[in-house]
Design a protein around this motif. Structure first.
Motif, short mmCIF file in Angstrom:
data_model
loop_
_atom_site.label_atom_id
_atom_site.label_comp_id
_atom_site.label_asym_id
_atom_site.label_seq_id
_atom_site.Cartn_x
_atom_site.Cartn_y
_atom_site.Cartn_z
N MET A 1 0.85 -1.20 0.00
CA MET A 1 0.00 0.00 0.00
C MET A 1 0.88 1.25 0.00
O MET A 1 1.84 1.34 0.76
CB MET A 1 -0.90 0.01 1.24
N LYS A 2 0.52 2.20 -0.85
CA LYS A 2 1.22 3.48 -0.88
C LYS A 2 0.19 4.60 -0.95
O LYS A 2 -0.79 4.52 -1.68
CB LYS A 2 2.17 3.55 -2.08
N VAL A 3 0.44 5.66 -0.18
CA VAL A 3 -0.51 6.76 -0.06
C VAL A 3 0.14 8.06 -0.54
O VAL A 3 1.30 8.34 -0.20
CB VAL A 3 -0.97 6.92 1.40
N LEU A 4 -0.58 8.82 -1.31
CA LEU A 4 -0.17 10.18 -1.68
C LEU A 4 -0.87 11.15 -0.75
O LEU A 4 -2.09 11.31 -0.79
CB LEU A 4 -0.53 10.49 -3.14
N LEU A 5 -0.10 11.77 0.14
CA LEU A 5 -0.64 12.81 1.02
C LEU A 5 -0.53 14.13 0.28
O LEU A 5 0.57 14.57 -0.05
CB LEU A 5 0.16 12.87 2.32
N TYR A 6 -1.68 14.75 0.03
CA TYR A 6 -1.63 16.01 -0.72
C TYR A 6 -2.09 17.17 0.16
O TYR A 6 -3.11 17.09 0.85
CB TYR A 6 -2.51 15.95 -1.97
N GLU A 35 3.94 3.19 3.34
CA GLU A 35 4.73 4.03 2.44
C GLU A 35 3.87 5.20 1.97
O GLU A 35 2.68 5.03 1.65
CB GLU A 35 5.20 3.22 1.24
N TYR A 36 4.46 6.39 1.94
CA TYR A 36 3.72 7.55 1.45
C TYR A 36 4.63 8.45 0.64
O TYR A 36 5.86 8.37 0.71
CB TYR A 36 3.10 8.35 2.61
N THR A 37 4.01 9.29 -0.16
CA THR A 37 4.72 10.29 -0.93
C THR A 37 3.99 11.62 -0.81
O THR A 37 2.77 11.65 -0.60
CB THR A 37 4.84 9.89 -2.41
N LEU A 38 4.75 12.71 -0.94
CA LEU A 38 4.16 14.05 -0.99
C LEU A 38 4.24 14.63 -2.40
O LEU A 38 3.83 15.77 -2.61
CB LEU A 38 4.90 14.98 -0.02
N ASP A 39 4.74 13.84 -3.33
CA ASP A 39 4.97 14.31 -4.70
C ASP A 39 3.67 14.26 -5.50
O ASP A 39 3.18 13.18 -5.82
CB ASP A 39 6.02 13.43 -5.36
N PRO A 40 3.12 15.42 -5.86
CA PRO A 40 1.85 15.42 -6.61
C PRO A 40 1.97 14.84 -8.01
O PRO A 40 0.95 14.48 -8.62
CB PRO A 40 1.48 16.91 -6.66
N ALA A 41 3.20 14.71 -8.51
CA ALA A 41 3.39 14.14 -9.84
C ALA A 41 3.42 12.61 -9.81
O ALA A 41 3.41 11.96 -10.86
CB ALA A 41 4.67 14.67 -10.46
N SER A 42 3.46 12.06 -8.62
CA SER A 42 3.53 10.61 -8.49
C SER A 42 2.28 9.94 -9.05
O SER A 42 1.17 10.48 -8.97
CB SER A 42 3.69 10.24 -7.01
#
Length: 344
Positions: A1-6, A35-42
């Motif tokens: 699981m991966k989450v985009l925190l925007y 796992e998470y990312t803050l990258d809006p382009a992801s």
């Protein structure tokens, strides 16, 4: 699981409760190994967890939908807590509610911090699942610390034995700033410090006057201060007094409770499920009763409820919030999987 925190508008909102909520989410996910990312382009994520309301936030939702991703909206705001804030907020409040409903309706699931805010959202007619997850508190940051407390007292040049009452919040009528200053005017024997900041041009003229000049000499408005000084203030002060009229939770209340500080709040619905006057905090309803209770607390004539208050905050620790967010994410993904299976 991966989450985009925007989070849109980080610089503007960094000094608000919403800004701290994002920090808490990042740490909470790390504690449970998400796992998470803050990258809006992801594009290699499973869930978009969105915190903000601007045009870029809308575009992020549209992009997530095109990619077939799940969307969780963190409902930090309501019409009720938008009122009595910025210039023109009361006139715009009904439109803001409609705007929020349109945005929130795009989500598979909503997260909101309290049962009270969940009830408000349900009354808006929103039908998707609404999960209650506290914004959480970094307990380790608010443990009483003599060095931090000394920095606070030195920063404000406080005299030995001088009694200090603090509040933390934006310069909003909703936060009870009028009441805070008026009570301070009637209690010149105490120092009152209001931590927090919002650009003065964005708030009504009457509040600008209060902050700039129209307050008694025993009231200080030092602006936004972070780190050791504010953390020391929470535990070194004699009282955390938060006369807010409307909250969806109140991260600053959790911070004060975690600091083992006496907490006095207005008796409003948001606290109904987790605060109890005389048990883990104190609650009053108007300035007369606030003034009476302040004298009792500062004069050590009220029962000590700080230990219970600390335990209340501990239940909302970052570690606990991580587990709750994990459960919400899994439910959203499992619902999608179960739906696909049933359709086949």
């Amino acid at each position: 699981m991966k989450v985009l925190l925007y989070f849109e508008g980080k610089k503007v909102l960094a000094k608000s409760g919403i800004g701290r909520a994002l920090e808490h989410q990042m740490e909470a996910l790390s504690t449970v190994g998400i796992e998470y990312t803050l990258d809006p382009a992801s594009t290699d994520y499973d869930i978009l967890h969105i915190n903000t309301y601007g045009p870029n936030s809308q575009r992020m939702i549209a992009k997530a939908r095109r990619l077939g991703k799940k969307v969780i909206y963190h409902a930090h705001s309501t019409e009720e807590d938008f009122r009595n804030s910025f210039v023109g907020s009361n006139q715009l409040a009904p439109l803001f509610r409609n705007y929020l409903v349109r945005l929130y309706s795009k989500a598979d699931c909503l997260i909101t911090p309290t049962d009270y805010s969940k009830e408000l959202l349900e009354n808006y007619g929103l039908k998707m699942p609404i999960k209650v997850v506290s914004n959480g508190i970094k307990m380790k940051n608010y443990q009483p610390n003599s060095e931090k407390e000394q920095k606070f007292r030195q920063y404000f040049d406080l005299k030995p034995g001088e009694k200090v009452i603090i509040c933390v919040g934006l310069y909003f009528k909703r936060k009870g700033i009028y009441d805070f200053v008026e009570i301070a005017r009637q209690m010149p024997e105490y120092k009152f410090i209001w931590f927090g900041y919002v650009p003065l041009y964005s708030i009504p003229k009457e509040i600008r006057k209060i902050v700039k000049t129209n307050h008694p000499s025993n009231v200080l408005f030092p602006g936004y201060i972070k780190g050791d000084i504010i953390q020391g203030a929470y535990s070194a002060a004699d009282l955390f007094f938060f006369p807010s009229y409307e909250e969806t939770e109140g991260i600053v209340v959790l911070e004060a409770l975690a600091s083992k500080q006496n907490v006095l709040v207005r008796d409003i619905p948001v606290y109904k499920e987790w605060l109890e006057s005389g048990k883990n905090c104190f609650m009053e309803v108007d300035n007369k009763s606030f003034k009476r209770k302040i004298k009792q607390i500062v004069g050590n004539q009220a029962p000590d409820v700080t230990r219970n208050g600390y335990q209340t905050a501990k239940k909302r620790s970052i570690e606990s919030i991580g587990k709750e967010l994990l459960a919400v994410y899994q439910s959203v993904l499992n619902y999608s999987s179960d739906l696909a299976t049933s359709e086949n």
